[in-house]
Design a protein around this motif. Sequence first.
Motif, PDB file in Angstrom:
ATOM      1  N   LYS A 194       0.827  -1.212   0.000  1.00 53.05           N
ATOM      2  CA  LYS A 194       0.000   0.000   0.000  1.00 53.05           C
ATOM      3  C   LYS A 194       0.856   1.254   0.000  1.00 53.05           C
ATOM      4  CE  LYS A 194      -3.893  -2.327   2.192  1.00 53.05           C
ATOM      5  NZ  LYS A 194      -4.696  -2.513   3.421  1.00 53.05           N
ATOM      6  N   ALA A 195       2.016   1.196   0.676  1.00 51.56           N
ATOM      7  CA  ALA A 195       2.911   2.355   0.689  1.00 51.56           C
ATOM      8  C   ALA A 195       3.600   2.549  -0.651  1.00 51.56           C
ATOM      9  CB  ALA A 195       3.958   2.188   1.795  1.00 51.56           C
ATOM     10  N   ASN A 196       3.877   1.454  -1.342  1.00 49.21           N
ATOM     11  CA  ASN A 196       4.653   1.508  -2.579  1.00 49.21           C
ATOM     12  C   ASN A 196       3.800   1.791  -3.804  1.00 49.21           C
ATOM     13  OD1 ASN A 196       7.208   1.307  -3.861  1.00 49.21           O
ATOM     14  ND2 ASN A 196       6.688  -0.746  -4.575  1.00 49.21           N
ATOM     15  N   VAL A 197       2.670   1.098  -3.914  1.00 50.38           N
ATOM     16  CA  VAL A 197       1.832   1.252  -5.119  1.00 50.38           C
ATOM     17  C   VAL A 197       0.382   1.589  -4.802  1.00 50.38           C
ATOM     18  CG1 VAL A 197       3.265  -0.260  -6.535  1.00 50.38           C
ATOM     19  CG2 VAL A 197       1.402  -1.250  -5.198  1.00 50.38           C
ATOM     20  N   GLY A 198       0.051   1.718  -3.507  1.00 52.68           N
ATOM     21  CA  GLY A 198      -1.301   2.105  -3.139  1.00 52.68           C
ATOM     22  C   GLY A 198      -2.341   1.029  -3.345  1.00 52.68           C
ATOM     23  N   ARG A 199      -1.899  -0.237  -3.348  1.00 53.64           N
ATOM     24  CA  ARG A 199      -2.837  -1.346  -3.559  1.00 53.64           C
ATOM     25  C   ARG A 199      -2.548  -2.466  -2.565  1.00 53.64           C
ATOM     26  NH1 ARG A 199      -0.663  -0.991  -8.816  1.00 53.64           N
ATOM     27  NH2 ARG A 199      -1.828   0.361 -10.214  1.00 53.64           N
ATOM     28  N   SER A 200      -3.533  -3.332  -2.380  1.00 48.83           N
ATOM     29  CA  SER A 200      -3.323  -4.536  -1.590  1.00 48.83           C
ATOM     30  C   SER A 200      -2.435  -5.491  -2.387  1.00 48.83           C
ATOM     31  CB  SER A 200      -4.663  -5.210  -1.283  1.00 48.83           C
ATOM     32  OG  SER A 200      -5.266  -5.684  -2.482  1.00 48.83           O
ATOM     33  N   ILE A 201      -1.923  -6.507  -1.714  1.00 42.37           N
ATOM     34  CA  ILE A 201      -1.100  -7.493  -2.416  1.00 42.37           C
ATOM     35  C   ILE A 201      -1.901  -8.139  -3.543  1.00 42.37           C
ATOM     36  CG2 ILE A 201       0.091  -9.716  -2.212  1.00 42.37           C
ATOM     37  CD1 ILE A 201       0.857  -8.988   0.611  1.00 42.37           C
ATOM     38  N   GLN A 202      -3.135  -8.509  -3.265  1.00 40.86           N
ATOM     39  CA  GLN A 202      -3.965  -9.182  -4.256  1.00 40.86           C
ATOM     40  C   GLN A 202      -4.180  -8.311  -5.488  1.00 40.86           C
ATOM     41  OE1 GLN A 202      -7.775 -10.417  -2.792  1.00 40.86           O
ATOM     42  NE2 GLN A 202      -8.348 -11.487  -4.667  1.00 40.86           N
ATOM     43  N   CYS A 224      10.153  -9.610  -6.329  1.00 38.94           N
ATOM     44  CA  CYS A 224       9.319  -9.985  -5.198  1.00 38.94           C
ATOM     45  C   CYS A 224       9.849  -9.193  -4.001  1.00 38.94           C
ATOM     46  CB  CYS A 224       9.398 -11.488  -4.964  1.00 38.94           C
ATOM     47  SG  CYS A 224       8.108 -12.142  -3.916  1.00 38.94           S
ATOM     48  N   SER A 225       9.279  -8.040  -3.742  1.00 41.83           N
ATOM     49  CA  SER A 225       9.824  -7.122  -2.742  1.00 41.83           C
ATOM     50  C   SER A 225       9.502  -7.542  -1.322  1.00 41.83           C
ATOM     51  CB  SER A 225       9.267  -5.710  -2.970  1.00 41.83           C
ATOM     52  OG  SER A 225       9.711  -5.180  -4.179  1.00 41.83           O
ATOM     53  N   MET A 226      10.439  -7.300  -0.429  1.00 46.93           N
ATOM     54  CA  MET A 226      10.294  -7.582   1.001  1.00 46.93           C
ATOM     55  C   MET A 226      10.196  -9.074   1.279  1.00 46.93           C
ATOM     56  SD  MET A 226      10.437  -4.491   2.035  1.00 46.93           S
ATOM     57  CE  MET A 226      11.285  -3.945   0.542  1.00 46.93           C
ATOM     58  N   ALA A 227      10.804  -9.906   0.436  1.00 44.74           N
ATOM     59  CA  ALA A 227      10.704 -11.355   0.589  1.00 44.74           C
ATOM     60  C   ALA A 227      11.349 -11.849   1.880  1.00 44.74           C
ATOM     61  CB  ALA A 227      11.339 -12.061  -0.615  1.00 44.74           C
ATOM     62  N   PHE A 228      12.396 -11.182   2.334  1.00 41.38           N
ATOM     63  CA  PHE A 228      13.123 -11.652   3.509  1.00 41.38           C
ATOM     64  C   PHE A 228      12.962 -10.743   4.721  1.00 41.38           C
ATOM     65  CE2 PHE A 228      15.478 -13.412  -0.134  1.00 41.38           C
ATOM     66  CZ  PHE A 228      15.338 -14.757   0.165  1.00 41.38           C
ATOM     67  N   GLY A 229      12.069  -9.794   4.659  1.00 37.26           N
ATOM     68  CA  GLY A 229      11.853  -8.897   5.786  1.00 37.26           C
ATOM     69  C   GLY A 229      11.291  -7.570   5.320  1.00 37.26           C
ATOM     70  N   CYS A 230      10.445  -6.970   6.145  1.00 37.68           N
ATOM     71  CA  CYS A 230       9.764  -5.734   5.773  1.00 37.68           C
ATOM     72  C   CYS A 230       9.985  -4.681   6.855  1.00 37.68           C
ATOM     73  CB  CYS A 230       8.273  -6.006   5.600  1.00 37.68           C
ATOM     74  SG  CYS A 230       7.269  -4.521   5.316  1.00 37.68           S
ATOM     75  N   PRO A 231      10.348  -3.453   6.504  1.00 41.82           N
ATOM     76  CA  PRO A 231      10.558  -2.401   7.507  1.00 41.82           C
ATOM     77  C   PRO A 231       9.269  -2.002   8.222  1.00 41.82           C
ATOM     78  CG  PRO A 231      10.642  -1.479   5.301  1.00 41.82           C
ATOM     79  CD  PRO A 231      10.603  -2.968   5.138  1.00 41.82           C
ATOM     80  N   PHE A 232       8.132  -2.325   7.621  1.00 41.64           N
ATOM     81  CA  PHE A 232       6.844  -2.015   8.243  1.00 41.64           C
ATOM     82  C   PHE A 232       6.341  -3.147   9.133  1.00 41.64           C
ATOM     83  CE2 PHE A 232       6.703   0.244   4.063  1.00 41.64           C
ATOM     84  CZ  PHE A 232       6.810   1.532   4.567  1.00 41.64           C
ATOM     85  N   GLU A 233       6.508  -4.384   8.687  1.00 36.15           N
ATOM     86  CA  GLU A 233       5.907  -5.519   9.379  1.00 36.15           C
ATOM     87  C   GLU A 233       6.911  -6.507   9.955  1.00 36.15           C
ATOM     88  OE1 GLU A 233       2.815  -7.408   7.134  1.00 36.15           O
ATOM     89  OE2 GLU A 233       2.031  -5.500   6.354  1.00 36.15           O
ATOM     90  N   GLY A 234       8.184  -6.320   9.699  1.00 39.27           N
ATOM     91  CA  GLY A 234       9.182  -7.235  10.229  1.00 39.27           C
ATOM     92  C   GLY A 234       9.278  -8.508   9.421  1.00 39.27           C
ATOM     93  N   ASP A 235       9.218  -9.667  10.100  1.00 36.02           N
ATOM     94  CA  ASP A 235       9.313 -10.959   9.424  1.00 36.02           C
ATOM     95  C   ASP A 235       8.173 -11.142   8.425  1.00 36.02           C
ATOM     96  OD1 ASP A 235      11.548 -11.574  10.887  1.00 36.02           O
ATOM     97  OD2 ASP A 235      10.473 -12.761  12.383  1.00 36.02           O
ATOM     98  N   VAL A 236       8.489 -11.804   7.326  1.00 32.77           N
ATOM     99  CA  VAL A 236       7.517 -12.029   6.256  1.00 32.77           C
ATOM    100  C   VAL A 236       7.144 -13.504   6.204  1.00 32.77           C
ATOM    101  CG1 VAL A 236       7.110 -11.871   3.766  1.00 32.77           C
ATOM    102  CG2 VAL A 236       8.411 -10.087   4.949  1.00 32.77           C
ATOM    103  N   ASP A 237       5.856 -13.786   6.078  1.00 33.03           N
ATOM    104  CA  ASP A 237       5.371 -15.155   6.003  1.00 33.03           C
ATOM    105  C   ASP A 237       5.892 -15.798   4.723  1.00 33.03           C
ATOM    106  OD1 ASP A 237       4.001 -17.539   5.899  1.00 33.03           O
ATOM    107  OD2 ASP A 237       2.046 -16.677   6.384  1.00 33.03           O
ATOM    108  N   PRO A 238       6.672 -16.872   4.800  1.00 41.74           N
ATOM    109  CA  PRO A 238       7.202 -17.502   3.592  1.00 41.74           C
ATOM    110  C   PRO A 238       6.115 -18.074   2.695  1.00 41.74           C
ATOM    111  CG  PRO A 238       7.623 -18.862   5.531  1.00 41.74           C
ATOM    112  CD  PRO A 238       7.158 -17.535   6.027  1.00 41.74           C
ATOM    113  N   LEU A 239       4.953 -18.396   3.254  1.00 44.08           N
ATOM    114  CA  LEU A 239       3.866 -18.907   2.431  1.00 44.08           C
ATOM    115  C   LEU A 239       3.330 -17.835   1.487  1.00 44.08           C
ATOM    116  CD1 LEU A 239       1.879 -21.068   5.013  1.00 44.08           C
ATOM    117  CD2 LEU A 239       3.530 -21.817   3.306  1.00 44.08           C
ATOM    118  N   VAL A 240       3.329 -16.580   1.979  1.00 45.31           N
ATOM    119  CA  VAL A 240       2.896 -15.476   1.128  1.00 45.31           C
ATOM    120  C   VAL A 240       3.875 -15.300  -0.026  1.00 45.31           C
ATOM    121  CG1 VAL A 240       2.514 -12.978   1.029  1.00 45.31           C
ATOM    122  CG2 VAL A 240       1.716 -14.285   3.012  1.00 45.31           C
TER     123      VAL A 240
END
Length: 233
Positions: free
Chosen positions: A178-186, A210-226
């Motif tokens: 949402k911060a990058n492109v103003g949309r949900s992941i879907q 595939c951005s933020m695959a190994f960590g996100c400054p907003f949410e921290g750890d990223v779910d590998p399933l996502v």
Amino acid sequence: DSLPRQSDIFDGEPNRTMMMQMLMTRMTSPSARAKTKIGTCVLQGLRRGAASSSCARGFASQPRVHEVTPRDGLQNEKNIIDLDDKLELCRLLAKSGVSSVEVTSFVRPDRVPALKDAKELCQALPQQPWFSKAREDGINFAALVPNMRGFENLLKVHEFGCPDTVVVITSCTESHSKANVGRSIQDALKQTLEVIQCAKKEGVAVRAYCSMAFGCPFEGDVDPLVVADIVGA
């Protein structure tokens, strides 16, 4: 640069294999598999894919460097860089021996003023005396597009020889998307897939981030399933 940068680039089987191996390592813990029933199925699929891949036995002997300075490095600069200076930057980067140069992004000029000359830059690059030699040496010149409008603008200059590759991005967290492109992941993934399909029809090469695959400054750890779902899409 205040914006988060891409965490990984999925370009070719070696990088994909590496990503799958790292995902499998993270997903083997009981807590990861317990998150969803899909986890086990995805894990089994990744294992089958890695086992069948010719690259699973080893990575490429030569690394590929995708240089993004002209786009990612300049997009937040308050002082607008002259076109001639951008051309010289691209020349020096190509001379350094990188695999490709991401020269710009076809975005709204009012949102990213630093890249408002995307069309002019892509038209000028093939006219540079060094450009043909760089292409002969196998260097690609890419441009990022956030949506179909950006891709349509890219097509208008693609026929002149630059860019030869379209770059698309999908974030792995809702906050970054949402911060990058103003949309949900879907919604962002849907737009990305549409651009990819159209690019293939037009014969334009595609590279997907595939951005933020190994960590996100907003949410921290990223779910590998996502991450796995985005890669598999």
